[in-house]
Motif scaffolding. Structure first.
Motif, PDB file in Angstrom:
ATOM      1  N   ARG A 124      34.774  39.438  38.629  1.00 56.26           N
ATOM      2  CA  ARG A 124      34.266  38.536  39.681  1.00 56.26           C
ATOM      3  C   ARG A 124      32.756  38.692  39.816  1.00 56.26           C
ATOM      4  O   ARG A 124      32.030  37.705  39.987  1.00 56.26           O
ATOM      5  N   ALA A 125      32.247  39.906  39.733  1.00 52.39           N
ATOM      6  CA  ALA A 125      30.801  40.144  39.813  1.00 52.39           C
ATOM      7  C   ALA A 125      30.082  39.432  38.670  1.00 52.39           C
ATOM      8  O   ALA A 125      29.016  38.833  38.876  1.00 52.39           O
ATOM      9  N   ARG A 126      30.658  39.485  37.493  1.00 52.36           N
ATOM     10  CA  ARG A 126      30.061  38.776  36.348  1.00 52.36           C
ATOM     11  C   ARG A 126      30.069  37.267  36.593  1.00 52.36           C
ATOM     12  O   ARG A 126      29.103  36.582  36.265  1.00 52.36           O
ATOM     13  N   GLU A 127      31.169  36.752  37.155  1.00 55.55           N
ATOM     14  CA  GLU A 127      31.294  35.317  37.441  1.00 55.55           C
ATOM     15  C   GLU A 127      30.155  34.816  38.315  1.00 55.55           C
ATOM     16  O   GLU A 127      29.674  33.698  38.117  1.00 55.55           O
ATOM     17  N   ILE A 128      29.760  35.599  39.306  1.00 52.93           N
ATOM     18  CA  ILE A 128      28.704  35.123  40.209  1.00 52.93           C
ATOM     19  C   ILE A 128      27.312  35.534  39.738  1.00 52.93           C
ATOM     20  O   ILE A 128      26.331  35.257  40.400  1.00 52.93           O
ATOM     21  N   GLY A 129      27.233  36.189  38.579  1.00 54.85           N
ATOM     22  CA  GLY A 129      25.944  36.460  37.966  1.00 54.85           C
ATOM     23  C   GLY A 129      25.281  37.785  38.286  1.00 54.85           C
ATOM     24  O   GLY A 129      24.095  37.956  38.011  1.00 54.85           O
ATOM     25  N   LEU A 130      26.025  38.728  38.832  1.00 57.32           N
ATOM     26  CA  LEU A 130      25.425  40.039  39.086  1.00 57.32           C
ATOM     27  C   LEU A 130      25.241  40.787  37.764  1.00 57.32           C
ATOM     28  O   LEU A 130      26.055  40.647  36.842  1.00 57.32           O
ATOM     29  N   GLU A 131      24.184  41.564  37.677  1.00 55.78           N
ATOM     30  CA  GLU A 131      23.928  42.370  36.481  1.00 55.78           C
ATOM     31  C   GLU A 131      24.430  43.801  36.634  1.00 55.78           C
ATOM     32  O   GLU A 131      24.625  44.506  35.649  1.00 55.78           O
ATOM     33  N   ARG A 132      24.615  44.220  37.877  1.00 58.60           N
ATOM     34  CA  ARG A 132      25.154  45.543  38.164  1.00 58.60           C
ATOM     35  C   ARG A 132      25.701  45.545  39.583  1.00 58.60           C
ATOM     36  O   ARG A 132      25.333  44.688  40.399  1.00 58.60           O
ATOM     37  N   VAL A 133      26.610  46.487  39.843  1.00 63.78           N
ATOM     38  CA  VAL A 133      27.181  46.616  41.178  1.00 63.78           C
ATOM     39  C   VAL A 133      27.046  48.058  41.651  1.00 63.78           C
ATOM     40  O   VAL A 133      27.042  48.994  40.863  1.00 63.78           O
ATOM     41  N   PHE A 134      26.930  48.189  42.959  1.00 63.47           N
ATOM     42  CA  PHE A 134      26.819  49.475  43.630  1.00 63.47           C
ATOM     43  C   PHE A 134      28.174  49.774  44.258  1.00 63.47           C
ATOM     44  O   PHE A 134      28.774  48.910  44.896  1.00 63.47           O
ATOM     45  N   ILE A 135      28.667  50.989  44.054  1.00 67.07           N
ATOM     46  CA  ILE A 135      29.969  51.365  44.600  1.00 67.07           C
ATOM     47  C   ILE A 135      29.922  52.825  45.026  1.00 67.07           C
ATOM     48  O   ILE A 135      29.263  53.645  44.382  1.00 67.07           O
ATOM     49  N   THR A 136      30.611  53.135  46.112  1.00 63.56           N
ATOM     50  CA  THR A 136      30.594  54.495  46.644  1.00 63.56           C
ATOM     51  C   THR A 136      32.018  55.002  46.845  1.00 63.56           C
ATOM     52  O   THR A 136      32.969  54.224  46.936  1.00 63.56           O
ATOM     53  N   CYS A 137      32.128  56.318  46.940  1.00 59.35           N
ATOM     54  CA  CYS A 137      33.383  56.936  47.364  1.00 59.35           C
ATOM     55  C   CYS A 137      33.042  58.269  48.013  1.00 59.35           C
ATOM     56  O   CYS A 137      31.973  58.837  47.768  1.00 59.35           O
ATOM     57  N   ASP A 138      33.936  58.748  48.835  1.00 59.26           N
ATOM     58  CA  ASP A 138      33.731  60.057  49.443  1.00 59.26           C
ATOM     59  C   ASP A 138      33.636  61.104  48.335  1.00 59.26           C
ATOM     60  O   ASP A 138      34.336  61.019  47.322  1.00 59.26           O
ATOM     61  N   ASP A 139      32.781  62.082  48.532  1.00 62.97           N
ATOM     62  CA  ASP A 139      32.556  63.105  47.516  1.00 62.97           C
ATOM     63  C   ASP A 139      33.827  63.871  47.183  1.00 62.97           C
ATOM     64  O   ASP A 139      34.011  64.305  46.050  1.00 62.97           O
TER      65      ASP A 139
END
Length: 176
Positions: A124-139
């Motif tokens: 989906r991120a590629r579909e809307i044209g993002l080149e990278r995504v930021f994602i987090t999780c608890d350590d």
């Protein structure tokens, strides 16, 4: 296993309510719901309306919100989890929330659903044209960290977000 992302729908009310109940009222990442979470028809109707508003890119999102695709992670019409894909980052998302948030119901964890859903969100991120995504999780969430890393996540840092109600956060970028 056939994992899909679908928009919230009243058609799967019973499965959604069962999934939400497994989280015992606490915050559910990617669900679009605020704690305490109590499933009910009114809650689901409001979620469906909110999801439609946030997904509509023809109008500006409400203040302090961003365009967002809320999905249920489903397998054969069973809601096994939740995923939120944010089109852009505001200040809070840039620090702690990221482009993608997800949760798999406790009874369905360790079955590949998070990995499959994350792969679909990256599509989906590629579909809307993002080149990278930021994602987090608890350590301390080893399973989520492994899922992100298997998807190509590169650790940016471990951030102390305790003042915002979080534990230490692992912050990743995934190039698309």
């Amino acid at each position: 296993m056939t994992t899909a992302l679908i928009r919230p729908t009243a058609d799967l009310y019973d499965s959604w309510a069962a999934a939400v109940n497994e989280f015992d009222g606490v915050h559910i990442d990617g669900s679009g719901l605020q704690a305490p979470v109590v499933p009910g028809r009114v809650t689901l109707d409001a979620l469906i309306r909110d999801a439609a508003v946030l997904a509509d890119t023809t109008v500006a999102p409400p203040e302090d919100r961003v365009h967002n695709d809320l999905y249920w992670i489903v397998d054969d019409r069973e809601v096994v989890g939740f995923l939120s894909f944010r089109h852009t980052l505001n200040d809070w998302l840039r620090e702690a929330g990221g482009h993608i948030g997800y949760a798999v119901r406790p009874s369905r964890r360790r079955q590949g659903y998070a990995s499959a859903a994350l792969a679909l969100a990256l599509d989906r991120a590629r579909e809307i044209g993002l080149e990278r995504v930021f994602i987090t999780c608890d350590d301390d969430n080893v399973a989520s960290a492994r899922t992100i890393e298997r998807a190509g996540g590169v650790l940016q840092d471990i951030s102390d977000q305790t003042e915002r109600g979080h534990s230490l956060l692992r912050r990743y970028w995934i190039a698309l």
